[in-house]
Each structure stands twice: as C-alpha cells, then as structure tokens.
Design a protein around this motif. Structure first.
Motif, PDB file in Angstrom:
ATOM      1  N   SER A   1       0.828  -1.205   0.000  1.00 20.17           N
ATOM      2  CA  SER A   1       0.000   0.000   0.000  1.00 20.17           C
ATOM      3  C   SER A   1       0.862   1.255   0.000  1.00 20.17           C
ATOM      4  O   SER A   1       0.500   2.266  -0.610  1.00 20.17           O
ATOM      5  CB  SER A   1      -0.919  -0.008   1.232  1.00 20.17           C
ATOM      6  OG  SER A   1      -1.779  -1.124   1.209  1.00 20.17           O
ATOM      7  N   THR A   2       2.008   1.189   0.683  1.00 20.05           N
ATOM      8  CA  THR A   2       2.952   2.313   0.662  1.00 20.05           C
ATOM      9  C   THR A   2       3.461   2.550  -0.753  1.00 20.05           C
ATOM     10  O   THR A   2       3.565   3.690  -1.216  1.00 20.05           O
ATOM     11  CB  THR A   2       4.146   2.029   1.600  1.00 20.05           C
ATOM     12  OG1 THR A   2       3.664   1.894   2.940  1.00 20.05           O
ATOM     13  CG2 THR A   2       5.169   3.152   1.546  1.00 20.05           C
ATOM     14  N   LEU A   3       3.770   1.467  -1.442  1.00 17.38           N
ATOM     15  CA  LEU A   3       4.196   1.544  -2.840  1.00 17.38           C
ATOM     16  C   LEU A   3       3.125   2.235  -3.681  1.00 17.38           C
ATOM     17  O   LEU A   3       3.422   3.131  -4.471  1.00 17.38           O
ATOM     18  CB  LEU A   3       4.481   0.139  -3.361  1.00 17.38           C
ATOM     19  CG  LEU A   3       4.977  -0.049  -4.796  1.00 17.38           C
ATOM     20  CD1 LEU A   3       5.747  -1.367  -4.915  1.00 17.38           C
ATOM     21  CD2 LEU A   3       3.831  -0.065  -5.812  1.00 17.38           C
ATOM     22  N   ALA A   4       1.876   1.828  -3.502  1.00 15.69           N
ATOM     23  CA  ALA A   4       0.783   2.365  -4.313  1.00 15.69           C
ATOM     24  C   ALA A   4       0.567   3.855  -4.045  1.00 15.69           C
ATOM     25  O   ALA A   4       0.433   4.650  -4.984  1.00 15.69           O
ATOM     26  CB  ALA A   4      -0.496   1.589  -4.019  1.00 15.69           C
ATOM     27  N   LEU A   5       0.549   4.255  -2.769  1.00 17.78           N
ATOM     28  CA  LEU A   5       0.268   5.645  -2.432  1.00 17.78           C
ATOM     29  C   LEU A   5       1.405   6.571  -2.864  1.00 17.78           C
ATOM     30  O   LEU A   5       1.165   7.645  -3.432  1.00 17.78           O
ATOM     31  CB  LEU A   5       0.028   5.778  -0.925  1.00 17.78           C
ATOM     32  CG  LEU A   5      -0.344   7.174  -0.411  1.00 17.78           C
ATOM     33  CD1 LEU A   5      -1.536   7.743  -1.163  1.00 17.78           C
ATOM     34  CD2 LEU A   5      -0.637   7.123   1.086  1.00 17.78           C
TER      35      LEU A   5
ATOM     36  N   MET B   1      -1.888  -0.729   6.259  1.00 16.56           N
ATOM     37  CA  MET B   1      -2.062  -1.331   4.943  1.00 16.56           C
ATOM     38  C   MET B   1      -3.421  -0.929   4.365  1.00 16.56           C
ATOM     39  O   MET B   1      -3.536  -0.540   3.195  1.00 16.56           O
ATOM     40  CB  MET B   1      -1.962  -2.852   5.027  1.00 16.56           C
ATOM     41  CG  MET B   1      -2.232  -3.573   3.717  1.00 16.56           C
ATOM     42  SD  MET B   1      -2.118  -5.383   3.842  1.00 16.56           S
ATOM     43  CE  MET B   1      -3.637  -5.729   4.734  1.00 16.56           C
ATOM     44  N   THR B   2      -4.450  -0.988   5.216  1.00 15.17           N
ATOM     45  CA  THR B   2      -5.806  -0.617   4.785  1.00 15.17           C
ATOM     46  C   THR B   2      -5.930   0.888   4.594  1.00 15.17           C
ATOM     47  O   THR B   2      -6.522   1.351   3.614  1.00 15.17           O
ATOM     48  CB  THR B   2      -6.828  -1.097   5.828  1.00 15.17           C
ATOM     49  OG1 THR B   2      -6.650  -2.494   6.058  1.00 15.17           O
ATOM     50  CG2 THR B   2      -8.251  -0.857   5.346  1.00 15.17           C
ATOM     51  N   ILE B   3      -5.349   1.658   5.514  1.00 15.07           N
ATOM     52  CA  ILE B   3      -5.439   3.117   5.438  1.00 15.07           C
ATOM     53  C   ILE B   3      -4.738   3.649   4.198  1.00 15.07           C
ATOM     54  O   ILE B   3      -5.306   4.458   3.441  1.00 15.07           O
ATOM     55  CB  ILE B   3      -4.835   3.760   6.705  1.00 15.07           C
ATOM     56  CG1 ILE B   3      -5.684   3.419   7.933  1.00 15.07           C
ATOM     57  CG2 ILE B   3      -4.732   5.282   6.544  1.00 15.07           C
ATOM     58  CD1 ILE B   3      -5.029   3.791   9.251  1.00 15.07           C
ATOM     59  N   TYR B   4      -3.509   3.212   3.970  1.00 15.66           N
ATOM     60  CA  TYR B   4      -2.747   3.709   2.825  1.00 15.66           C
ATOM     61  C   TYR B   4      -3.406   3.309   1.508  1.00 15.66           C
ATOM     62  O   TYR B   4      -3.398   4.088   0.548  1.00 15.66           O
ATOM     63  CB  TYR B   4      -1.307   3.183   2.862  1.00 15.66           C
ATOM     64  CG  TYR B   4      -0.502   3.619   4.072  1.00 15.66           C
ATOM     65  CD1 TYR B   4      -0.926   4.672   4.882  1.00 15.66           C
ATOM     66  CD2 TYR B   4       0.679   2.974   4.425  1.00 15.66           C
ATOM     67  CE1 TYR B   4      -0.195   5.067   6.001  1.00 15.66           C
ATOM     68  CE2 TYR B   4       1.428   3.370   5.536  1.00 15.66           C
ATOM     69  CZ  TYR B   4       0.982   4.404   6.320  1.00 15.66           C
ATOM     70  OH  TYR B   4       1.699   4.784   7.417  1.00 15.66           O
TER      71      TYR B   4
ATOM     72  N   THR C   1      -4.240  -0.181  -7.706  1.00 16.25           N
ATOM     73  CA  THR C   1      -4.071  -1.520  -7.124  1.00 16.25           C
ATOM     74  C   THR C   1      -2.610  -1.972  -7.137  1.00 16.25           C
ATOM     75  O   THR C   1      -2.322  -3.132  -6.808  1.00 16.25           O
ATOM     76  CB  THR C   1      -4.914  -2.547  -7.909  1.00 16.25           C
ATOM     77  OG1 THR C   1      -4.538  -2.508  -9.290  1.00 16.25           O
ATOM     78  CG2 THR C   1      -6.399  -2.242  -7.782  1.00 16.25           C
ATOM     79  N   ALA C   2      -1.707  -1.076  -7.506  1.00 20.54           N
ATOM     80  CA  ALA C   2      -0.286  -1.444  -7.570  1.00 20.54           C
ATOM     81  C   ALA C   2       0.208  -1.921  -6.212  1.00 20.54           C
ATOM     82  O   ALA C   2      -0.191  -1.402  -5.164  1.00 20.54           O
ATOM     83  CB  ALA C   2       0.547  -0.240  -8.023  1.00 20.54           C
ATOM     84  N   GLY C   3       1.070  -2.921  -6.226  1.00 19.22           N
ATOM     85  CA  GLY C   3       1.648  -3.422  -4.981  1.00 19.22           C
ATOM     86  C   GLY C   3       0.754  -4.348  -4.195  1.00 19.22           C
ATOM     87  O   GLY C   3       1.116  -4.761  -3.086  1.00 19.22           O
ATOM     88  N   ASN C   4      -0.395  -4.705  -4.766  1.00 18.96           N
ATOM     89  CA  ASN C   4      -1.318  -5.589  -4.040  1.00 18.96           C
ATOM     90  C   ASN C   4      -0.673  -6.951  -3.773  1.00 18.96           C
ATOM     91  O   ASN C   4      -0.207  -7.619  -4.693  1.00 18.96           O
ATOM     92  CB  ASN C   4      -2.600  -5.777  -4.856  1.00 18.96           C
ATOM     93  CG  ASN C   4      -3.680  -6.491  -4.071  1.00 18.96           C
ATOM     94  OD1 ASN C   4      -3.784  -6.341  -2.853  1.00 18.96           O
ATOM     95  ND2 ASN C   4      -4.488  -7.278  -4.754  1.00 18.96           N
ATOM     96  N   ALA C   5      -0.601  -7.340  -2.505  1.00 11.24           N
ATOM     97  CA  ALA C   5      -0.029  -8.621  -2.050  1.00 11.24           C
ATOM     98  C   ALA C   5       1.482  -8.703  -2.234  1.00 11.24           C
ATOM     99  O   ALA C   5       2.058  -9.776  -2.084  1.00 11.24           O
ATOM    100  CB  ALA C   5      -0.707  -9.806  -2.745  1.00 11.24           C
TER     101      ALA C   5
END
Length: 324
Positions: free
Chosen positions: A82-86, A138-141, A250-254
């Motif tokens: 999630s950090t990657l995505a944000l 993870m959810t917040i980001y 959705t980048a970085g998911n899992a």
C-alpha cells in the motif's frame, strides 16, 4: 562421563558445520530450482529471459531488503504494498500536473519514508504489535490511494528521459532496475553488516530488553528501520510506475507476501535476531525463478499461488528446526 564429554565435543564440531549448511541452504535451493526449470524448459536460460527475470526480481528484492531489517528486529511490515501504491500515485499525479519528474520522484521517496516512519511511531510510542499496526496502515494507505486516484489509473505522465530510464532503461545492456537493486543492496549491506546501526538492529531482535539496558535507543532504531522499509517500497513504486507509464491504484497488491517469503527463504528468522541481506537477495531470486519458471511451463496463476504458499511453509518449518 566419557560418553557425555564425547557428545559435547560432537555437538561443538557439528555447530560450525550446521551454520555453514544453513547459510548455503538458500543458494543450493536456488541452484536446484534453476537446474530443474532449465531441464523442463531450456529457454529459461536464454539471455533475454534471464534479463527479464532479473528485471522482475528487482522490485520484490528492493522491498524485501527493507523487510529484512524489520524482520530481524522481530517485527513485520504488511503495509509495503500500500505504501508503494500511495507514494507512486502521488508521484505520478505530480508529474501529470507538470512538476519536474526528478522533484516528483523525490516527493514519492520522502512520502514512502514518512509512511514507514508512521508505522514505527505507532509500534514504539503507541505500543502496538507490528502485525496490528501495519495491518491497519495497509488498509489506510490503500484507502488513501483509492481516494487520491478516485479508483482510476493516473496516465499522461509524459516522456521524461530520466523517468522512463528508471524502469525501462539499460546500462551496458543491463536493465536499469537491476542496477538500482544492486546499488541499494550494496548500501544496505554495509549499513546492516558493517556499521553500528546494523549491530543495534540485530541486538534489538536478539534481546530487546538487554539492548535497552546496554543503552541502545530502541525506539529511534525501530522508527528508522520502518522508514527504510517504506523508502524501499517507494523506490520499487517508481520503477513499476516507470515501466507501466501509469500509476495503478491496485499497484503493490499482495507484494508484502512475496517480500516476506524472500526474507524467510533467505534464512532470516521470523523471531528476529538472525538474518543476512545476501540471503534475502537469493530468496528474491528463488521467488522470481519460481514465478518465471511456472509461467514458462504454462502453470496456471492459481496453482502458482499454491506453490508459493507451500514454499513459505517449508521455509518456516526449516527455520523452526534450525532454532532447536
């Protein structure tokens, strides 16, 4: 009495040998895997495929390098995807709005480190378990990423040479993401294995109370370590966004699962206090070879998830056995 003395001597002799075997285990596993995949599909060893493999491995390896520091302290970071995505979404948005790509990438890196530091603060000052704290962020980001992008990819990033080069460039025939991976590996290797910061990291994972008594400022070290983890996720985000020329919500998911798997396969103990950055690099190569090899063999992506899950279980069981 004599039998007892002989048994003690035998255990002492086995100790160094066992340690050497543990260190060589991931490398031997990688060699066996490469041989097996090559036998099943000789095209695996083609120069083109190997370069593609290394390019694919680079992003996971970067995230796993930061995760190694975290796990050595006995922690975990589930928020890296999630950090990657944000961070990459903000960077792409700034580039699309006309900001200089170099400055935008700098903002993305700062944001990644800041998000990691937030995890560290919650864990140290808020006394939250790393699993719970990073599960929440993870959810917040991810939610913030969806809010910022409105659930849509950010396109129209432009054709800046520097930005394109990060994910699609070559240096002496080597994909530039691989060069970035090796550069960060060198820097973080020195930090972890050759500097005081690394010794403090291992001390926290080995016995945090003893480290505190010894005068180690555990809170500062942990915040710095989670900042490194966030920074590595942001670097990986830059590479992925450059390759796709767009930022996906959705980048970085899992991605955190592949990173954790790489760290564990590389010999880092989930209970902390033991690990090697070289092992993590080998673990990332194992995961990459698995993904690449299974794709070449035409194995369904559904089964690939099963295989990786089984590999993780085996690695954890071996880790538990080695601690006995």
């Amino acid at each position: 009495m004599n039998l007892g003395i002989q048994a003690l001597k035998s255990n002492k002799e086995k100790g160094p040998a066992k340690k050497r075997l543990n260190k060589l285990g991931p490398l031997l596993a990688l060699v066996v895997l490469v041989i097996f995949v090559t036998i099943m599909n000789p095209s695996f060893m083609s120069p083109t495929n190997l370069l593609n493999l290394l390019r694919q491995v680079s992003t996971n390896a970067l995230i796993a390098f930061g995760m190694t520091f975290v796990i050595i302290t006995g922690g975990i970071d589930l928020s890296v995807g999630s950090t990657l995505a944000l961070s990459s979404a903000l960077m792409a948005g700034l580039i699309a709005s006309g900001l200089n790509p170099v400055l935008a990438m700098g903002v993305g890196l700062v944001l990644g480190a800041f998000l990691g530091a937030c995890n560290g603060v919650m864990i140290t000052k808020g006394k939250m378990a790393p699993f719970i704290a990073t599960l929440a962020t993870m959810t917040i980001y991810r939610g913030l990423t969806l809010v910022y992008t409105d659930g849509n990819p950010i396109t129209g990033i432009g054709n800046s040479f520097i930005f394109k080069y990060m994910g699609r460039g070559y240096l002496f025939g080597i994909p530039f993401p691989v060069v970035v991976m090796l550069l960060f590996f060198g820097v973080l290797y020195v930090l972890l294995h050759k500097m005081t910061f690394g010794r403090k990291t291992f001390a926290l994972g080995g016995n945090e109370k003893a480290a505190f008594i010894a005068g180690i400022k555990s809170d500062r070290i942990k915040i710095a370590i989670y900042s490194i983890s966030g920074l590595m996720a942001a670097v990986a985000g830059i590479i992925i966004t450059s390759r796709l020329n767009s930022a996906q919500p959705t980048a970085g998911n899992a991605y955190e699962m592949d990173a954790i798997a790489s760290v564990v396969l590389g010999g880092t103990s989930l209970s902390g206090g033991r690990g090697r950055l070289v092992g993590t690099l080998i673990g990332a190569l194992i995961i990459g070879t698995l993904n690449n090899g299974l794709n070449l063999l035409g194995v369904s992506s559904f089964y690939q998830q099963v295989v990786k899950g089984v590999v993780i279980i085996i690695a954890v069981l071996l880790d538990r056995k080695n601690k006995k």
